[in-house]
Design a protein around this motif. Structure first.
Motif, PDB file in Angstrom:
ATOM      1  N   ARG A  52       0.708  -1.238  -0.126  1.00  0.00           N
ATOM      2  CA  ARG A  52       0.166   0.189   0.045  1.00  0.00           C
ATOM      3  C   ARG A  52       0.829   1.275   0.002  1.00  0.00           C
ATOM      4  NH1 ARG A  52      -5.301   0.896   1.541  1.00  0.00           N
ATOM      5  NH2 ARG A  52      -5.666   2.846   2.532  1.00  0.00           N
ATOM      6  N   ASN A  53       2.131   1.073   0.698  1.00  0.00           N
ATOM      7  CA  ASN A  53       2.570   2.636   1.008  1.00  0.00           C
ATOM      8  C   ASN A  53       3.767   2.774   0.020  1.00  0.00           C
ATOM      9  OD1 ASN A  53       0.856   3.128   3.216  1.00  0.00           O
ATOM     10  ND2 ASN A  53       1.899   1.496   4.166  1.00  0.00           N
ATOM     11  N   TRP A  54       3.846   2.301  -1.360  1.00  0.00           N
ATOM     12  CA  TRP A  54       4.753   2.714  -2.256  1.00  0.00           C
ATOM     13  C   TRP A  54       5.246   4.086  -2.400  1.00  0.00           C
ATOM     14  CZ3 TRP A  54       7.702  -0.464  -5.648  1.00  0.00           C
ATOM     15  CH2 TRP A  54       8.311   0.056  -6.504  1.00  0.00           C
ATOM     16  N   ARG A  55       4.330   4.908  -2.158  1.00  0.00           N
ATOM     17  CA  ARG A  55       4.756   6.483  -2.128  1.00  0.00           C
ATOM     18  C   ARG A  55       5.471   7.029  -1.364  1.00  0.00           C
ATOM     19  NH1 ARG A  55       3.514  11.396  -4.565  1.00  0.00           N
ATOM     20  NH2 ARG A  55       3.378  13.069  -2.879  1.00  0.00           N
ATOM     21  N   ALA A  56       5.804   6.205  -0.130  1.00  0.00           N
ATOM     22  CA  ALA A  56       7.016   6.551   0.755  1.00  0.00           C
ATOM     23  C   ALA A  56       8.157   6.494   0.326  1.00  0.00           C
ATOM     24  CB  ALA A  56       6.764   5.510   2.006  1.00  0.00           C
ATOM     25  N   ILE A  57       8.559   5.679  -0.886  1.00  0.00           N
ATOM     26  CA  ILE A  57       9.431   5.588  -1.622  1.00  0.00           C
ATOM     27  C   ILE A  57      10.116   6.989  -2.014  1.00  0.00           C
ATOM     28  CG2 ILE A  57      10.987   4.730  -3.281  1.00  0.00           C
ATOM     29  CD1 ILE A  57       9.283   2.098  -2.970  1.00  0.00           C
ATOM     30  N   LEU A  58       9.125   7.710  -2.617  1.00  0.00           N
ATOM     31  CA  LEU A  58       9.176   8.924  -3.187  1.00  0.00           C
ATOM     32  C   LEU A  58       9.428   9.856  -2.085  1.00  0.00           C
ATOM     33  CD1 LEU A  58       9.116  11.121  -5.388  1.00  0.00           C
ATOM     34  CD2 LEU A  58       6.749  11.105  -5.514  1.00  0.00           C
ATOM     35  N   VAL A  59       8.310  10.272  -1.114  1.00  0.00           N
ATOM     36  CA  VAL A  59       8.354  10.997  -0.139  1.00  0.00           C
ATOM     37  C   VAL A  59       9.411  11.168   0.715  1.00  0.00           C
ATOM     38  CG1 VAL A  59       7.061  11.645   1.910  1.00  0.00           C
ATOM     39  CG2 VAL A  59       5.682  10.921  -0.141  1.00  0.00           C
TER      40      VAL A  59
END
Lengths: 328, 328
Positions: A254-261
């Protein structure tokens, strides 16, 4: 006669004993350049689940009716190898069987460590921990390292190396007994019981400054939770996805976007990629062990015919420490 | 009077024009060390979606009633800055408004490239492409680079740099018109239309040797598909998740295990992390542009009051090339 375990069928969902079959066969004859080995210890490892799956993985799978793969240590019974003699102890890839003939052997020094340790602490699992943490995790002193399956063969070494290298080491394991072992005997700063049901809060409390390195042996929900706790420029070492091995439908992250952030760096870890540097790792791990700086526990199943049950227990997290089968 | 667009409410799901409010306010006075700037061009970028979301991201969000953030180029109307004079063209972060006073300015040379290009090709988007591809993607000559949102401000530069650096460049974009532009005008080897519905097969055909670098501007299903096409030791640059920005429930990534199987390296890319090296990127991009080696297209919305509509179109993929608002 030789005894061996072959793959009878591919598991769909959890592995069962019926996926394996015990067979007898003649003891093989060593060819020129080979040794005949009597296997004494068989290593059971999570990667074996991938080898009996129909899905493509990083190594060739075991075919139906083929002997199960696995690393073994044993004793040379007969030698046609120029550098080995009867009685030498060797590390091989002979798989789930009592005897085998092979030229692909590494002689081991059992005065330095017990023979079985070459399957764990100072073998593939130890080297997986060493290279994964050192080269992919790249922990700096003072940073927080979290490792899942912390009481296992790889996880236990990861956390102890993290401590030796000046980091805070936090384990994640299943159940109070494993957690007590990880904290008290392995010396981690804390170990969180994912079965206790409040892992999110426990992680916040144990890692008030966030997580710099997450060494992931399990995947799934624990990984997804850790993604939300990573610090800026944190690193995740993707070493295993054991939580998913028995699932027919993979866990969705679910938290793939943490890679970017948080500009994370996520890398896959397979020990074979580091084979040119195995000597370095074995020297380091052997040295720490000799100095009494690495603690280690084995979980032993007796007899080849019980290897399938041992693997099933390992995949279900019912083992404790490095899982072995005693064949001798 | 100054005119400005402020955030009226946070979007839940897709952004709508009602999330913004156009206001009038006095033209500010520059303090000592500042200039008064009349903004001529406002850049619209996907990151703005993150700034108006309630979720934590890599930069501080815009508060309700605050002027929307954004990069602008404009002309100095009044100077109390020691190094700038009336008439100078400058790059600033004045946001969605016609006038602003600030000391944080960079003088730009409009003899080298049109003023608006400093918001795109030789600005943040170009530098995002440059550092993301060069430092995180690390493409080697002969490798295959795939980039999503390939006709956009970042993607169009990624693919052109990939070609300049000796790689095969494959774009992914929405619709035949964008794909034709990417292939014919930008010179990619191929551009795949994700709206055509057979992206999996199209990718296999366009990348028969697999994918070495995936520069991901979109996330979601396209990312998940690319995870299955990556080569051993492939790299994924996580630069944006635009497919997810309007969703209240983030996309869940199915193929995480590919990271392990193929020992991928996945890293988050934010251009601010490279600010110490902006000069290098601007020199390289400006040089390629001067040599006629970088093609570029702008999509222009007229008038500040249409900026919300421009952002909504950008987030919906209805723009074509770098999205700008012409304020002058």
């Amino acid at each position: 006669m030789n005894k061996r375990v072959v793959l009878a069928s591919r598991p769909v969902g959890p592995v069962s004993e019926s996926n394996f079959r015990v067979e007898e066969a003649p003891v093989p004859k060593p060819a020129d350049g080979e040794v005949l080995v009597r296997n004494l210890w068989l290593s059971l490892d999570p990667y074996m689940r991938g080898r009996i799956s129909a899905a493509k993985s990083y190594a060739k799978g075991v075919e139906i009716d083929e002997v199960m793969v696995g690393q073994t240590v044993g004793e040379v019974l007969e030698s046609r190898h120029p550098k080995l003699k009867v009685g030498d102890m060797v590390l091989t890839q002979l798989g789930w069987q009592l005897y085998g003939a092979t030229g692909e052997v590494m002689k081991i020094d059992t005065s330095r460590a017990p023979a079985s340790y070459y399957l764990g602490l100072i073998g593939m699992p130890g080297m997986t921990a060493y290279f994964g943490l050192k080269e992919l995790g790249q922990p700096k002193p003072g940073e927080t390292v979290v490792v899942s399956a912390a009481s296992g063969a790889v996880g236990s070494v990861v956390g102890q190396l993290a401590k030796l290298w000046g980091c805070k080491a936090i384990g994640v394991a299943g159940g109070p007994e494993k957690c007590a072992y990880v904290k008290q005997e392995l010396g981690f700063d804390a170990c969180l019981d994912y079965k206790a049901g409040n892992l999110r809060e426990a992680l916040k409390e144990a890692c008030p400054k966030g997580v710099d390195v997450y060494f992931d042996n399990v995947g799934g929900e624990i990984l997804d939770l850790l993604l939300t706790r990573m610090n800026l420029f944190g690193r995740i070492v993707v070493c295993g996805t054991i939580s998913d091995y028995d699932s027919t439908d993979p866990y969705k992250v679910r938290n793939w976007r943490a890679i970017l952030v948080n500009r994370l760096r996520i890398q896959g870890m397979i020990v074979f990629d580091w084979k040119d540097r195995y000597g370095e790792a074995l020297k380091a791990l052997g040295g720490y062990f000799a100095e009494g700086k690495l603690n280690y526990r084995e979980s032993v199943v007796q007899g080849l015919e019980n290897a399938p049950r041992g693997l099933i227990d390992l995949l279900g997290g019912r083992n404790f420490g490095k899982q072995l089968v005693k064949l001798g």
